[in-house]
Write an enzyme that holds these catalytic residues in place. Structure first.
Site, PDB file in Angstrom:
ATOM      1  N   PRO A  78       0.783  -1.224   0.000  1.00 18.11           N
ATOM      2  CG  PRO A  78      -0.131  -1.110   2.125  1.00 18.11           C
ATOM      3  CD  PRO A  78       0.522  -2.058   1.172  1.00 18.11           C
ATOM      4  CG  ASN A  79      -0.149   4.392   1.271  1.00 18.91           C
ATOM      5  OD1 ASN A  79      -1.075   5.047   0.801  1.00 18.91           O
ATOM      6  ND2 ASN A  79      -0.247   3.776   2.435  1.00 18.91           N
ATOM      7  NE  ARG A 105       3.981   6.703   1.550  1.00 20.38           N
ATOM      8  CZ  ARG A 105       4.310   5.466   1.909  1.00 20.38           C
ATOM      9  NH1 ARG A 105       4.711   4.595   0.999  1.00 20.38           N
ATOM     10  NH2 ARG A 105       4.225   5.100   3.163  1.00 20.38           N
ATOM     11  CE1 TYR A 127       9.038   5.036   2.429  1.00 20.35           C
ATOM     12  CE2 TYR A 127       7.514   6.882   2.484  1.00 20.35           C
ATOM     13  CZ  TYR A 127       8.020   5.729   3.049  1.00 20.35           C
ATOM     14  OH  TYR A 127       7.510   5.254   4.239  1.00 20.35           O
ATOM     15  CG  ASN A 147       8.336  -2.123   0.033  1.00 18.61           C
ATOM     16  OD1 ASN A 147       7.839  -2.174   1.167  1.00 18.61           O
ATOM     17  ND2 ASN A 147       8.991  -1.061  -0.399  1.00 18.61           N
ATOM     18  CB  ALA A 178       1.723   0.395   6.295  1.00 18.35           C
ATOM     19  CD  GLU A 182      10.642  -7.357   5.637  1.00 19.79           C
ATOM     20  OE1 GLU A 182      10.842  -8.450   6.224  1.00 19.79           O
ATOM     21  OE2 GLU A 182      10.366  -6.303   6.234  1.00 19.79           O
ATOM     22  CG  HIS A 230      11.390  -2.209   4.114  1.00 12.51           C
ATOM     23  ND1 HIS A 230      10.017  -2.103   4.136  1.00 12.51           N
ATOM     24  CD2 HIS A 230      11.697  -3.359   4.769  1.00 12.51           C
ATOM     25  CE1 HIS A 230       9.520  -3.135   4.793  1.00 12.51           C
ATOM     26  NE2 HIS A 230      10.510  -3.916   5.181  1.00 12.51           N
ATOM     27  CG  LEU A 231      11.590   2.244  -1.692  1.00  8.39           C
ATOM     28  CD1 LEU A 231      10.250   2.922  -1.911  1.00  8.39           C
ATOM     29  CD2 LEU A 231      12.477   2.413  -2.909  1.00  8.39           C
ATOM     30  NE  ARG A 246      10.683   6.307   7.820  1.00  8.21           N
ATOM     31  CZ  ARG A 246       9.646   6.096   7.005  1.00  8.21           C
ATOM     32  NH1 ARG A 246       9.663   5.031   6.196  1.00  8.21           N
ATOM     33  NH2 ARG A 246       8.639   6.935   6.980  1.00  8.21           N
TER      34      ARG A 246
HETATM   35  C1  DQA Z   1       8.445   1.075   3.416  1.00  5.72           C
HETATM   36  C2  DQA Z   1       8.612   1.335   4.925  1.00  5.72           C
HETATM   37  C3  DQA Z   1       7.281   1.160   5.663  1.00  5.72           C
HETATM   38  O1  DQA Z   1       7.457   1.436   7.042  1.00  5.72           O
HETATM   39  C4  DQA Z   1       6.245   2.124   5.107  1.00  5.72           C
HETATM   40  O2  DQA Z   1       5.001   1.891   5.717  1.00  5.72           O
HETATM   41  C5  DQA Z   1       6.138   2.075   3.617  1.00  5.72           C
HETATM   42  C6  DQA Z   1       7.346   1.931   2.822  1.00  5.72           C
HETATM   43  C7  DQA Z   1       9.728   1.351   2.636  1.00  5.72           C
HETATM   44  O3  DQA Z   1       9.832   0.891   1.504  1.00  5.72           O
HETATM   45  O4  DQA Z   1      10.625   2.059   3.132  1.00  5.72           O
HETATM   46  O5  DQA Z   1       5.059   2.254   3.062  1.00  5.72           O
HETATM   47  O6  DQA Z   1       8.110  -0.297   3.244  1.00  5.72           O
END
Ligand code: DQA
Length: 151
Positions: A10-11, A18, A23, A74, A77, A101, A103-104, A110
């Site tokens: 998501p997102n 965003r 990101y 990825n 959240a 897994e 993450h950017l 964080r």
């Molecule tokens: C994320 C890190 C997550 O905490 C966040 O909710 C995201 C992006 C990342 O790629 O850094 O949506 O997965």
């Protein structure tokens, strides 16, 4: 050819607009182009998908198991609270497939709620904090595991 599904939660469809300070400025379309180019370089057949829907993501993981497809995930959240996603990811690695897994950003650096990944414990491994390069490194790991069975 080794198949890899790159799944974004998501997102992540909002990349570019965003929180670019966190990101980056690349859009999801830019991510797709970059990831496909890295896949080609590594001799991988890569498909990239994005959804905001947990059940769709779970279904895609089931599909990966059923088709013997490695996964770069990825979970966005969902990383931090989705036991449904964790259970689906566990089926991928239990099937002997690689699941990386990614993450950017670096969630460990964080907010506190991002420090827990409920997916990490069933993933083959995690790459975080390198922006789009996290995906390049994840694909490299998938490709390397295909040739180096000792790893
Ligand atoms: C994320 C890190 C997550 O905490 C966040 O909710 C995201 C992006 C990342 O790629 O850094 O949506 O997965």
């Amino acid at each position: 050819m080794t198949r890899v599904l790159v799944l974004n939660g998501p997102n992540l469809g909002r990349l570019g607009v965003r929180e670019p300070d966190v990101y980056g400025t690349a859009s999801h379309a830019d991510l797709v182009v970059a990831v496909q180019a890295w896949g080609r370089e590594l001799g991988l057949e890569v498909e990239v998908r994005q959804t905001d829907d947990e059940s769709e993501l779970v279904g895609w993981l089931h599909g990966a198991v059923d088709t013997g497809t490695h996964v770069v995930l990825n979970p966005a959240a969902f990383t931090h609270y989705s036991y449904a996603l964790r259970d689906a990811a566990a089926q991928v690695t239990r099937a002997g497939l690689t699941l990386v897994e990614v993450h950017l950003s670096n969630p460990a650096a964080r907010e506190e709620f991002r420090h827990l990944s409920v997916v990490a414990g069933v993933a083959t491994g995690t790459v975080a904090g390198f922006g789009l390069l996290s995906y390049a490194l994840a694909l490299r790991a998938v490709a390397a595991r295909e040739v180096d069975v000792g790893a």
